[in-house]
Scaffold this motif. Structure first.
Motif, PDB file in Angstrom:
ATOM      1  N   ARG A 142       0.888  -1.364  -0.329  1.00 49.88           N
ATOM      2  CA  ARG A 142       0.152  -0.258   0.340  1.00 49.88           C
ATOM      3  C   ARG A 142       0.473   1.021  -0.087  1.00 49.88           C
ATOM      4  O   ARG A 142       2.301   1.136  -0.336  1.00 49.88           O
ATOM      5  N   LEU A 143       0.125   1.955   0.475  1.00 51.97           N
ATOM      6  CA  LEU A 143       1.278   3.441   0.814  1.00 51.97           C
ATOM      7  C   LEU A 143       2.553   3.664   1.115  1.00 51.97           C
ATOM      8  O   LEU A 143       3.946   4.276   0.517  1.00 51.97           O
ATOM      9  N   ASP A 144       2.490   2.903   2.664  1.00 56.97           N
ATOM     10  CA  ASP A 144       3.635   3.023   3.243  1.00 56.97           C
ATOM     11  C   ASP A 144       4.652   2.012   3.765  1.00 56.97           C
ATOM     12  O   ASP A 144       5.887   1.820   4.197  1.00 56.97           O
ATOM     13  N   GLY A 145       3.678   0.835   2.985  1.00 51.55           N
ATOM     14  CA  GLY A 145       4.751  -0.812   3.316  1.00 51.55           C
ATOM     15  C   GLY A 145       3.435  -1.298   2.919  1.00 51.55           C
ATOM     16  O   GLY A 145       2.608  -1.222   2.563  1.00 51.55           O
ATOM     17  N   PRO A 146       4.122  -3.158   3.367  1.00 47.64           N
ATOM     18  CA  PRO A 146       3.259  -3.645   2.774  1.00 47.64           C
ATOM     19  C   PRO A 146       1.423  -4.674   3.544  1.00 47.64           C
ATOM     20  O   PRO A 146       1.423  -2.664   4.591  1.00 47.64           O
ATOM     21  N   PHE A 172       0.492 -11.470   7.040  1.00 44.12           N
ATOM     22  CA  PHE A 172      -0.959 -12.170   6.864  1.00 44.12           C
ATOM     23  C   PHE A 172      -0.348 -12.318   4.862  1.00 44.12           C
ATOM     24  O   PHE A 172       0.534 -11.856   4.758  1.00 44.12           O
ATOM     25  N   LYS A 173      -1.494 -12.792   4.379  1.00 42.49           N
ATOM     26  CA  LYS A 173      -1.347 -13.269   3.458  1.00 42.49           C
ATOM     27  C   LYS A 173      -3.173 -12.114   2.339  1.00 42.49           C
ATOM     28  O   LYS A 173      -3.773 -12.825   2.579  1.00 42.49           O
ATOM     29  N   LEU A 198       5.029 -22.529   0.624  1.00 38.06           N
ATOM     30  CA  LEU A 198       3.962 -20.566  -0.600  1.00 38.06           C
ATOM     31  C   LEU A 198       2.886 -20.686   0.283  1.00 38.06           C
ATOM     32  O   LEU A 198       2.403 -19.044   0.676  1.00 38.06           O
ATOM     33  N   ARG A 199       1.788 -20.930   1.129  1.00 33.17           N
ATOM     34  CA  ARG A 199       0.594 -20.856   2.304  1.00 33.17           C
ATOM     35  C   ARG A 199       1.530 -20.100   3.031  1.00 33.17           C
ATOM     36  O   ARG A 199       0.870 -19.006   3.608  1.00 33.17           O
ATOM     37  N   GLN A 200       2.601 -20.380   3.762  1.00 32.93           N
ATOM     38  CA  GLN A 200       2.770 -20.095   4.807  1.00 32.93           C
ATOM     39  C   GLN A 200       3.391 -19.246   4.538  1.00 32.93           C
ATOM     40  O   GLN A 200       3.389 -18.172   5.898  1.00 32.93           O
TER      41      GLN A 200
END
Length: 900
Positions: free
Chosen positions: A270-274, A279-280, A321-323
């Motif tokens: 997003r604008l500032d980071g993840p 989470f996913k 990949l799920r983890q």
């Protein structure tokens, strides 16, 4: 209807099966239970088995999730028609010019965004080349809700197409000169290109759902065949945190809007980071959309991952990949192969063995570059699946890298949303990566050049041929040549001129009665779109239920409980009323879709949205700005208006400020009518202005806000006053004088002018009587139908004066020669009438209901706020005492007499 929660065979094909025979036995057992005991028993056993597995800690996807892999495996992907190499070159030019435009503009400090389009370029290009129908195709074409921050890429493509030139690109975010480009999709600023404003995040997805729904509404009502129109909404994964983004997901599924596709660019930032660091976000969105009933297509991994999935014979890769949380996937994007070997592959023996088979280059290709959203074949497969899916809307979750192809300084960096330019060296690296024929010598004085292969180049010819095949340029906004709507019969409006006699009628009821007459008009009646958020009975609209019907694509599949009553609850597939339930945001989205139908579909519709005034501008003002941005037309009706007219409802329902907020919107014409004939006159003029012949110098792209009241009062006949209709529309006229009211004031009696709007005029009329009978003061009463329109006219007069033009504001013209001071009163905060104070030549004072509302009777509330008739009398005497026209003691006497 296809069950969007069912795991499709294509998904199972991508998972390794170490024992197919055992798998077949489990499947056979399930088949046997289904055959012997029925599907319900089979479903019960499956639920209990999954609960047991979860309790035992066995790692399984949640019921609403699938594994973190592509929904469509490589083996099932259709071939992409056309020339992929050509499309690759077109995308490269678009990437370059988008970055060049923002970088060149950075010297002016106007900002811009590069990284979003860099991640989404293929999501757009694939659509433009193969899916998005233009406005010149049959029907209305597709509706495209472009992600706001991706606008540079859309401008870059329009430049390649010849629809924009270099001068316009150089004026990105610099519009004052008249040849610039707005920063984001903005129909009011670039009306031939942009159709939908989307940068107020969350409003795009909400509006897209209701646009798709309105398309079906038009078709079901027989107004236009919209079967060929598809709504595409391009969204950011971070944007989905806005509550409006997901507010109407269930509606879209419930009404089976398979004419709608969301494309969510999951670049994990997003604008500032993840977006979801720990989470996913893809899995979260999948569960959310599946739970709401949507078809979900995940496009996560590029073809470079195919080798890794083939090597995954134990399922360890899928489990890993799920983890891995999203922030770690972002980190892999910036780290070397050794780090990825250790962190991603090193914790599982099966993955350690797999990594031994992979070169460093292969690992970096997979983790740095290869994402589903960056490959035309993956995106094409997802789009094709979406448009072919029937019975539910589709969401495509496309994983990308934010800042893709912009270099190591951009890709996946937390700060890339705020990074506005590339250096010359970074551009040269980008040029080499994209294989563009741009020479070092083209960088004159360190300025990055725009790139264009030539108007007759294979790239441009291909681009234009593809668009021609799909129905013309896109995005594009078209205002089709629509004949002005004929004016309704005068009888509908004139019936209010005679008043209601001794009958008490609230202006809310007067408005509903007017609409009831207008929807019967043979020419325009079918074009009215009544919208109400589950309060139709509050506003006295239940009489419209059986005559117009409540829109439902399913019709009425049940027998209504009140079927034996005259005004029963009637739903119909061709119903005219949009009764939206308890959602002001949804109702506003409906209104926006209907109010812009003249452009979107070439069908002028007349929406009116009636709501508790407190829950309109206060709650959904952002959408009302969106409405103005999108050039919408129609009537917003704030019912049960005012701070003191709702007996007992109190603070949360008592509206004392909506006209203040409305006055801030340049597209809103805000009125506070007092009488039924004023309501009729305003609606009549609104229909003329918005839907009739365009008058010179008059903007049709406006909407009206009317406040109406639930307080039943005798409605007077329309006075015989010169140019009264002009006064009603412009905002002020004299309703009566002391003499015309039957009052005979003493000779040389002091005189005051009482200006009232809405329900407050009734207090002013009572004060007029008290002033004459008890204090010997003559008062004239004026109806101020629109304080804000008076102010706008006065501001325009001021601007004209600066240009050397002499122009007198209408409010000053109207009050010219009126004796005595002016006292203004409304059922709103004093700021509402005070809008015009500086242009009134007479001494000015005002009364209003400032502060928070409260629960009580109307009389007690008005006394509390000091706006009742007796309070007006005291305020009037105070004004006159200042001027020496009444004794100062009269003010004290009046206060004591009325218990103030």
């Amino acid at each position: 209807m296809t069950d969007p929660n069912a795991i499709q065979p294509s998904e199972l094909d991508q998972l390794p099966d170490r024992d197919p025979e055992e798998t077949a036995e489990w499947q056979a057992s399930l088949d046997a239970v289904t055959k012997a005991a029925g599907p319900h028993r089979a479903a019960y056993l499956m639920r209990r088995t999954l609960e047991r597995a979860e309790g035992a800690g066995i790692a399984l996807p949640k019921l609403l999730e699938t594994d973190y892999v592509n929904s469509i495996p490589t083996s099932a992907e259709p071939a992409v028609p056309g020339d992929e190499a050509m499309e690759q070159r077109i995308t490269a030019w678009n990437r370059w010019n988008a970055a060049a435009m923002v970088t060149r503009g950075s010297k002016y400090g106007v900002g811009g965004h590069i990284a979003t389009f860099a991640s989404a370029a293929w999501l757009y290009e694939t659509g433009f080349n193969h899916f998005f129908k233009g406005k010149e195709a049959d029907g209305s074409g597709d509706q495209l809700y472009i992600q706001g921050h991706a606008s540079p890429g859309i401008y870059a493509r329009a430049f390649l197409d010849g629809r924009l030139n270099e001068e316009q690109l150089d004026n990105f975010r610099r519009e004052a000169g008249g040849n610039g480009l707005p920063s984001y999709p903005h129909p009011r600023r670039l009306p031939w290109l942009w159709e939908f404003p989307t940068v107020s995040m969350g409003l795009g997805p909400l509006s897209a759902i209701y646009q798709a729904r309105f398309n079906r509404y038009l078709a079901n009502r027989g107004i236009k065949d919209t079967a060929g129109s598809h709504v595409w909404a391009f969204l950011g994964d971070g944007e989905m945190d806005e509550p409006e983004s997901t507010a109407a997901l269930a509606l879209a599924a419930r009404e089976e809007l398979d004419n709608l596709t969301f494309v969510i660019n999951c670049n994990l930032q997003r604008l500032d980071g993840p977006v979801r660091a720990n989470f996913k976000i893809v899995q979260e969105l999948e569960a959310q959309f599946r739970g709401a009933g949507w078809n979900v297509v995940k496009t996560l991994w590029g073809t470079a991952w195919d080798e890794l999935f083939r090597l995954d014979t134990t399922g360890a890769l899928v489990r890993r990949l799920r983890q891995v949380p999203d922030a770690q996937i972002q980190t892999y994007q910036t780290r070397d192969a050794a780090y990825i070997r250790q962190d991603f592959f090193g914790g599982d023996p099966a993955l350690v063995e797999m990594a031994k088979l992979l070169s460093d280059d292969k690992i970096l290709e997979c983790f740095h570059l290869s994402r589903g959203g960056h490959e035309a074949r993956k995106v094409f497969a997802a789009y094709k699946a979406a448009v072919e899916h029937k019975g539910a809307p589709t969401v495509i979750l496309a994983q990308t890298v934010k800042g893709h192809t912009l270099g190591e300084g951009f890709a996946s960096k937390n700060a890339n949303h705020q990074m506005k330019k590339l250096s010359v060296d970074e551009f040269k690296n980008m040029r080499d990566l994209l294989e563009l024929p741009i020479k070092d010598s083209d960088f004159v004085d360190g300025v990055v050049p725009y790139g264009h292969p030539g108007a007759d180049s294979p790239e441009v010819r291909y681009l234009q041929e593809r668009r021609a095949a799909l129905g013309g340029p896109a995005p594009a906004r078209r205002v089709h040549p629509v004949a002005p709507l004929p004016a309704p019969a005068e009888k509908a409006f004139a019936s209010f001129d005679k008043g209601s006699g001794s009958q008490n009628v609230a202006t809310t009821m007067a408005f509903v009665r007017l609409v009831k007459d207008l929807v019967r008009d043979k020419e325009t009646g079918k074009r009215w779109v009544p919208i109400v958020p589950d309060e139709a009975r509050t506003f006295g609209m239940e009489s419209l239920f059986p005559s117009l019907g409540i829109y439902s694509p399913k019709g009425q599949t049940y027998e209504p409980v009140d079927r034996d009553q005259l005004m029963y609850y009637k739903e119909a597939q061709n119903g005219q009323i949009l009764n939206e339930g308890i959602t002001e945001a949804g109702s506003m989205a409906d209104f926006i879709a209907a109010s812009t139908s003249y452009s979107t579909h070439g069908e002028a519709m007349i929406p009116f949205y009636i709501f508790y005034s407190m829950f309109g501008w206060q709650r959904t003002a952002d959408q009302m700005w969106q409405l103005g941005d999108q050039l919408g037309r129609g009537f917003l009706v704030g019912a049960t208006a005012g701070r003191t007219t709702l007996t007992g409802e109190g603070l949360q329902h008592a509206d004392g400020h909506s006209p203040v907020i409305a006055a801030t919107n340049p597209a809103a014409l805000s009125y506070d009518p007092a009488f039924a004939y004023e309501v009729a006159t305003i609606v009549k003029d609104g229909l003329r202005r918005m839907y009739g012949e365009e008058a010179p110098g008059e903007d049709q792209n406006v909407f009206y806000y009317l406040t109406v009241y639930n307080e039943p009062m005798p409605q007077p006949a329309k006075p015989s006053v010169d140019r009264i209709d002009e006064g009603i529309v412009k905002g002020l006229y004299r309703f009566n004088t002391a003499e015309s009211a039957g009052i005979t004031p003493p000779a040389n009696a002091p005189r005051i002018q009482l200006l009232g709007s809405g329900t407050a005029i009734h207090w002013a009329l009572k004060a007029q009587q008290l002033l004459a009978e008890e204090w010997g003061v003559a008062a004239d009463v004026w109806s101020a139908t629109s304080w804000s329109e008076l102010r706008r006219d006065a501001l325009e007069a001021d601007e004209a004066l600066l240009r050397g033009e002499e122009r007198v504001p209408f409010v000053r013209q109207a009050l010219q020669g009126a004796d005595g001071p002016v006292l203004a009163v409304s059922d709103y905060m004093r700021q509402v009438p005070d809008q015009i104070a500086q242009w009134v030549e007479q001494d000015w004072s005002s009364l209003g209901a400032d502060g928070f509302g409260l629960s009580d009777t109307r009389e007690a509330a008005r006394r509390h706020f000091g706006v009742d008739a007796e309070s007006i009398v005291v305020a009037a005497l105070a004004q006159l005492a200042k001027r020496g026209e009444v004794k100062a003691t009269a003010v004290k006497e009046a206060r004591e007499k009325y218990g103030l």
